[in-house]
Scaffold this motif. Structure first.
Motif, short mmCIF file in Angstrom:
data_model
loop_
_atom_site.label_atom_id
_atom_site.label_comp_id
_atom_site.label_asym_id
_atom_site.label_seq_id
_atom_site.Cartn_x
_atom_site.Cartn_y
_atom_site.Cartn_z
N LYS A 1 0.82 -1.21 0.00
CA LYS A 1 0.00 0.00 0.00
C LYS A 1 0.86 1.27 0.00
CE LYS A 1 -3.67 -0.30 2.46
NZ LYS A 1 -4.76 -0.30 1.44
N ASN B 1 -0.50 -4.02 -6.04
CA ASN B 1 -1.66 -4.50 -5.29
C ASN B 1 -1.33 -5.84 -4.64
OD1 ASN B 1 -3.92 -2.51 -6.01
ND2 ASN B 1 -3.17 -3.09 -8.04
N GLY C 1 -2.63 -0.01 -4.75
CA GLY C 1 -2.61 0.07 -3.29
C GLY C 1 -3.76 -0.66 -2.62
N GLN C 2 -4.31 -1.65 -3.29
CA GLN C 2 -5.50 -2.33 -2.76
C GLN C 2 -5.22 -3.81 -2.48
OE1 GLN C 2 -8.23 -0.43 -2.07
NE2 GLN C 2 -6.81 1.18 -2.73
#
Length: 269
Positions: free
Chosen positions: A175, A189, A253-254
Motif C-alpha cells: 500500500k 496491489n 494500493g489495494q
C-alpha cells in the motif's frame, strides 16, 4: 479481455514438486501465460521450476526459469538481471514465495522468526528493490502483485504469529509503495488468499492435523469457509490476472481477498 500479449512477467515461487495438482505460483504462471505473457521464473529448487516450465511450454507458452534464493540479494539481482538480459524489460512482477511455521512469541525460536521474516517479507523487498527502478524507466511502467494471506488480516485457527505478522506487513508494504509510485506509471496491489487447497496444503496437514487425522482436518478447513469449501490455486491465479491486466489500470494500493467469505464472517475462525 485481460490479455497480456508479449508482456514479460517475472514470478517467484512458481515451482511444482510433482505433476499432481497445482500450487499457487505455478497456476499464476500458467494463467498469465495462457493470456499471452512471457514467463520468467525464479524458484529455490530448479527441478520444481522446470516442471512448471514444461507444463507451460506444453501449451505453447514461453517460460524460462532460474534457480533463485529469494532471501539473498545477489541471487535476486541475478534473477532480475537474467530476465532483463533475455527480454529487455519487466512488465509484471508477482511475488508468491511464502512459508508458514507454527509458534507464538513465547515458544518460537528466534531463528525461526528471522527465517519467517526473510522468506515471507524480505523476499518482497528484494524483488521490489531491483524491479521497481526498471519499471519506472519504462514508458509503459509496470505492475506488481504481491501474494499475502488472510492470516495477515485475522487469526485463522493456527498459532503462526511470525507468518501472520509478515503477511500483514506485505499488505502495508504494498500500500505504501503504491502511493510512492502512483505517479510513476507503476501499480502495486496485494492478492490475499484464504484457505486454498494445493499440494503445499497437503504438507501442512501433516504438521497441523491433531493426532495425524488428515481427513478430519481437511473437512474442518472446508467447514471454516462460509462457502463450505476451500478455494484452489486457480481462484488465486484468476484474481492475480485481473490485478496485473490493463483492465485494472486505475487500481493501486489495494487488497483483493480471495477467501470464500472467511474474513467477512464472525462465526468461523
Amino acid at each position: 479481455m485481460l490479455r497480456l500479449d508479449k508482456k514479460v512477467a517475472l514470478i517467484t515461487g512458481l515451482g511444482q514438486t510433482s505433476d499432481d495438482g497445482w500450487g499457487i505460483g505455478a497456476a499464476i504462471a500458467m494463467k498469465l501465460s495462457q493470456q499471452g505473457a512471457i514467463i520468467f521464473g525464479g524458484n529455490r529448487t530448479l527441478t520444481a521450476a522446470e516442471r512448471t516450465k514444461a507444463r507451460i511450454e506444453a501449451e505453447g507458452g514461453i517460460c524460462h526459469v532460474q534457480q533463485t534464493e529469494v532471501t539473498d540479494s545477489a541471487s535476486v539481482k541475478a534473477l532480475v538481471d537474467g530476465c532483463v538480459e533475455r527480454h529487455g524489460r519487466i512488465d509484471i512482477l508477482v511475488n508468491n514465495v511464502g512459508k508458514s511455521e507454527p509458534g507464538c512469541p513465547a515458544t518460537m525460536e528466534e531463528e525461526i522468526w528471522d527465517q519467517q521474516m526473510d522468506i515471507n517479507l524480505k523476499s518482497v523487498y528484494l524483488t521490489s528493490h531491483y524491479v521497481l527502478p526498471i519499471m519506472e524507466k519504462q514508458e509503459s511502467g509496470g505492475v506488481v502483485a504481491n501474494v499475502s494471506s488472510i492470516a495477515g488480516l485475522r487469526y485463522i485457527g493456527k498459532p503462526q504469529v511470525a507468518y501472520s505478522a509478515a503477511k500483514a506487513a506485505i499488505m502495508q508494504f504494498t500500500k505504501a509503495t503504491a502511493v510512492i509510485y502512483a505517479d510513476r506509471r507503476v501499480r502495486l496491489n496485494t492478492v490475499v488468499p484464504g484457505l486454498i487447497y494445493t499440494p503445499y496444503t497437503r504438507e501442512l496437514v501433516k504438521r497441523y492435523a491433531p493426532g495425524g487425522d488428515q481427513d478430519t482436518y481437511m473437512k474442518m478447513r472446508d467447514e471454516q469457509v462460509p462457502m463450505e469449501k476451500m478455494g484452489d490455486a486457480w481462484d488465486v491465479a484468476n484474481a492475480t490476472l485481473f490485478l496485473v491486466a490493463d483492465e485494472s489500470r486505475y487500481i493501486t494500493g489495494q487488497e483483493l481477498v480471495v477467501d470464500g467469505g472467511i474474513t467477512s464472517s464472525t462465526e468461523r475462525v
